[in-house]
Design a protein around this motif. Structure first.
Motif: not given
Length: 238
Positions: A208-212, A216-217, A226-228
């Motif tokens: 999740v952290y890596e995506s947030w 591109e976020n 996006l909301r963490l």
């Protein structure tokens, strides 16, 4: 469920476990934040200036020390804490400005059991609600789990500290319970709320952290798309 030869329930096996290393004093580098060992000569003046933007002193309400009316007094406190091995204090540096804007520490370090707590978190207004604020917490927990191989990462706060409790859940910690009348500080009672992440929770939380934190976020103004907290809901244990 694991049982012994007598049919009694016992904890699950942890084969090959050995004591872990204590957290090193090496820096941590991210895209938005850099984590350095707290140092009075390097960080005290910058931190004092950043904290001064909180004119009402709200950031000190739930800490057992502060606020500090004079920079020299704060510098003495920083110098004293910088010598400590537990808590092990870090300065959080905003990479955009190059200035220290917050503090956090590892404490209650139990290398034998692979357990450590994050605490003494003090974010100046310049750090609050920024990507650097979130990334700093990610970098500290990533060191604990990925670099050092700890089993448990704890967060504890005054049960009345609503922002801290909300932050713990947003950052991926699971609420574990309330310790009533656990401490006295600044002449008042503290009921302590306990939160934790385990090594079993960590892989999903790390994703999740890596995506947030991915480039591109963030939009052209540096704001996350996006909301963490929403992303963490699927990663947290039921």
């Amino acid at each position: 469920m694991t049982t012994n030869d007598l049919g009694q329930p016992i904890g699950f096996p942890v084969p090959g476990w050995t004591a872990r290393q204590r957290p090193p004093r090496a820096p941590l580098q991210g895209s938005f934040a850099r984590i350095e060992m707290l140092d009075a000569a390097t960080h005290a003046a910058q931190l004092y200036a950043a904290n001064a933007a909180d004119r009402e002193g709200r950031i000190w309400t739930y800490l057992p020390y502060g606020p500090y009316a004079q920079e020299s007094v704060y510098r003495d406190w920083v110098a004293s804490m910088a010598k400590s091995e537990d808590p092990l204090f870090h300065a959080i540096v905003d990479r955009a400005s190059g200035k220290a804007v917050g503090v956090a520490s590892y404490l209650r370090i139990d290398a034998a059991a692979g357990v450590v707590e994050v605490g003494h978190i003090n974010y100046s207004p310049a750090l609050q609600r920024t990507a650097a604020a979130t990334e700093a917490m990610y970098l500290l927990m990533k060191r604990v789990f990925d670099e050092l191989g700890y089993r448990r990462y704890e967060w504890k706060c005054d049960a009345l500290n609503a922002p801290s409790r909300a932050a713990a859940q947003r950052l991926g910690f699971t609420y574990e319970g309330l310790f009533r009348q656990a401490a006295i500080y600044k002449g008042r009672n503290r009921d302590t709320a306990w939160y934790a992440i385990t090594d079993k929770d960590w892989p999903k939380i790390r994703t999740v952290y890596e995506s947030w934190l991915a480039p591109e976020n963030f939009d052209g103004g540096g704001r996350p798309k996006l909301r963490l907290s929403a992303m963490m809901q699927d990663a947290l244990p039921a």
